[in-house]
Scaffold this motif. Sequence first.
Motif, PDB file in Angstrom:
ATOM      1  N   GLU A 179       9.152   7.403  54.714  1.00  0.00           N
ATOM      2  CA  GLU A 179       8.872   5.697  54.253  1.00  0.00           C
ATOM      3  C   GLU A 179       7.482   5.522  54.419  1.00  0.00           C
ATOM      4  O   GLU A 179       7.025   4.645  53.577  1.00  0.00           O
ATOM      5  CB  GLU A 179       9.799   5.229  55.081  1.00  0.00           C
ATOM      6  CG  GLU A 179      11.490   5.499  55.131  1.00  0.00           C
ATOM      7  CD  GLU A 179      11.713   5.174  53.825  1.00  0.00           C
ATOM      8  OE1 GLU A 179      11.386   3.954  53.021  1.00  0.00           O
ATOM      9  OE2 GLU A 179      13.024   5.389  53.354  1.00  0.00           O
ATOM     10  N   TRP A 215      12.157  11.017  58.511  1.00  0.00           N
ATOM     11  CA  TRP A 215      12.434   9.752  57.681  1.00  0.00           C
ATOM     12  C   TRP A 215      11.476   9.047  57.687  1.00  0.00           C
ATOM     13  O   TRP A 215      10.981   8.266  56.729  1.00  0.00           O
ATOM     14  CB  TRP A 215      13.908   9.424  58.213  1.00  0.00           C
ATOM     15  CG  TRP A 215      14.908  10.533  57.643  1.00  0.00           C
ATOM     16  CD1 TRP A 215      15.190  10.887  56.540  1.00  0.00           C
ATOM     17  CD2 TRP A 215      16.036  10.773  58.714  1.00  0.00           C
ATOM     18  NE1 TRP A 215      16.426  11.873  56.663  1.00  0.00           N
ATOM     19  CE2 TRP A 215      17.023  11.586  57.907  1.00  0.00           C
ATOM     20  CE3 TRP A 215      16.226  10.522  60.153  1.00  0.00           C
ATOM     21  CZ2 TRP A 215      18.084  12.108  58.524  1.00  0.00           C
ATOM     22  CZ3 TRP A 215      17.357  11.113  60.773  1.00  0.00           C
ATOM     23  CH2 TRP A 215      18.357  12.099  59.895  1.00  0.00           C
ATOM     24  N   HIS A 216      11.055   8.550  58.799  1.00  0.00           N
ATOM     25  CA  HIS A 216       9.776   7.786  59.158  1.00  0.00           C
ATOM     26  C   HIS A 216       8.731   8.139  58.203  1.00  0.00           C
ATOM     27  O   HIS A 216       8.009   7.213  57.585  1.00  0.00           O
ATOM     28  CB  HIS A 216       9.586   7.299  60.381  1.00  0.00           C
ATOM     29  CG  HIS A 216      10.594   6.372  61.234  1.00  0.00           C
ATOM     30  ND1 HIS A 216      11.002   6.622  62.727  1.00  0.00           N
ATOM     31  CD2 HIS A 216      11.370   5.546  60.759  1.00  0.00           C
ATOM     32  CE1 HIS A 216      11.749   5.757  62.845  1.00  0.00           C
ATOM     33  NE2 HIS A 216      12.244   5.111  61.745  1.00  0.00           N
ATOM     34  N   ARG A 238      15.633   2.879  58.239  1.00  0.00           N
ATOM     35  CA  ARG A 238      14.250   3.434  58.535  1.00  0.00           C
ATOM     36  C   ARG A 238      13.263   2.744  57.578  1.00  0.00           C
ATOM     37  O   ARG A 238      11.939   2.824  58.296  1.00  0.00           O
ATOM     38  CB  ARG A 238      14.343   4.990  57.954  1.00  0.00           C
ATOM     39  CG  ARG A 238      14.790   5.226  56.469  1.00  0.00           C
ATOM     40  CD  ARG A 238      15.064   6.382  56.186  1.00  0.00           C
ATOM     41  NE  ARG A 238      15.082   6.883  55.097  1.00  0.00           N
ATOM     42  CZ  ARG A 238      15.452   8.059  54.443  1.00  0.00           C
ATOM     43  NH1 ARG A 238      15.917   8.945  55.372  1.00  0.00           N
ATOM     44  NH2 ARG A 238      15.196   8.382  53.106  1.00  0.00           N
ATOM     45  N   ARG A 239      13.248   2.351  56.555  1.00  0.00           N
ATOM     46  CA  ARG A 239      12.404   1.553  55.765  1.00  0.00           C
ATOM     47  C   ARG A 239      11.843   0.315  56.191  1.00  0.00           C
ATOM     48  O   ARG A 239      10.584   0.059  56.286  1.00  0.00           O
ATOM     49  CB  ARG A 239      12.816   1.278  54.131  1.00  0.00           C
ATOM     50  CG  ARG A 239      11.878   0.539  53.365  1.00  0.00           C
ATOM     51  CD  ARG A 239      12.401   0.498  51.984  1.00  0.00           C
ATOM     52  NE  ARG A 239      12.306   1.873  51.543  1.00  0.00           N
ATOM     53  CZ  ARG A 239      12.737   2.299  50.307  1.00  0.00           C
ATOM     54  NH1 ARG A 239      13.190   1.219  49.450  1.00  0.00           N
ATOM     55  NH2 ARG A 239      13.038   3.575  49.930  1.00  0.00           N
TER      56      ARG A 239
END
Length: 397
Positions: free
Chosen positions: A152, A148-149, A351-352
Amino acid sequence: MTVSADFAAIPDSQVAAEIAQLVEAMEAAASAGRYPLVTVGRPWSAHNPVLQGEFAAPAAIRWYLERELARLAARGARVSVSPGREALDLHDPRLGPAVDETRWDLRRKKLFLFAPERMALSIDRLEHYTGTPAAAFQRYVLLTNYAWHVEEFRAALPGCTGPDRDGRQMPAWHYQLPDQAGLTMVNIGVGPSNAKTITDHLAVLRPDLMLMIGHCAGLRNHQDIGDLVLATGYLRDDHVLDEILPVGVPVLANHTLNTLLVSELTGRGLRSRMGTVFTTANRNWELNLALVADRLRVSRALAVDMESATVAANGFRYRIPTATLLAVSDKPLHARPKLSADAQSFYTASRRQHVQIAISVADRVRQLYPGGLPTADLRSPDEPLLGTSEPGPAPLS
């Protein structure tokens, strides 16, 4: 063919061109199958007036070589480059002894931290694990263990280059800028073994920083899910470096990098705490709490994770500034274990922001410290010549 430059006699207007010729001579020697041999004469040094060293793959660290040669040029050094030994094939039986770091002679001042055989092997390993060429890596490296990182990161920095194919063990993505001044993010996977593996090999590229971003278990009553943790120090329970770097050696996060992180978090109005991070190799440590409870208590640890201390310890070994930015994802000691539904909601919400903070701080380092973060606390008595120059002071405002 030998290319030489006596910078005491070269006008300032010609220094950059002379440095470029020296680095091009290194690249030419490497292309011809030789290790470039660099000789540095230092008229100001009574104890080490001449140092020599060999390199591999100079194109992968051209930005670094140009920066370090510029520092030597400013002091009037004499530098020459010539073809050195024939480069070893990575299947050569002599490679093993050549890359064995326990054989280093600590009494001999070196030009560079790594032998050329070690550089060549690590560059090959980086390409294997990440699926990207070593020359694509940038000076500012973010490490994570969440895809997920990476998503982003790519959304925030369009145009990143990534792995040559799916399925790489530690895929890397690079936002490339001139002189390698962009950002790289590597998804290192979970656990201290992976953290050691990637940082062992990243170290030969001499990044200006390694920032670990990830999640952690919060240990304090007043922490909430989503709160941020900045490590000031580490309690090492990862065990992968114990025989190489004794656990009694203090390992700290880079103070300047932490100061910039605090400034960024304060500006965003985010809740955070600074303190000790406990890094374990046991993903289910709370199932054996009695084995670590006293260490968590007496160390005043704020959080538990599985990579941060390993990254920091290898950064200490290899003189690379490191820091840790973690988000509390669970509190297993306070009836808030990491459950599937809760975890997904937390990751989506955090995460964002997490990645944006890391990118912003890396940008600040680029602006304030183009010559690299201060690293006086990472030096040792046998410090190699390249990489020891201290950058000028820079304001944090």
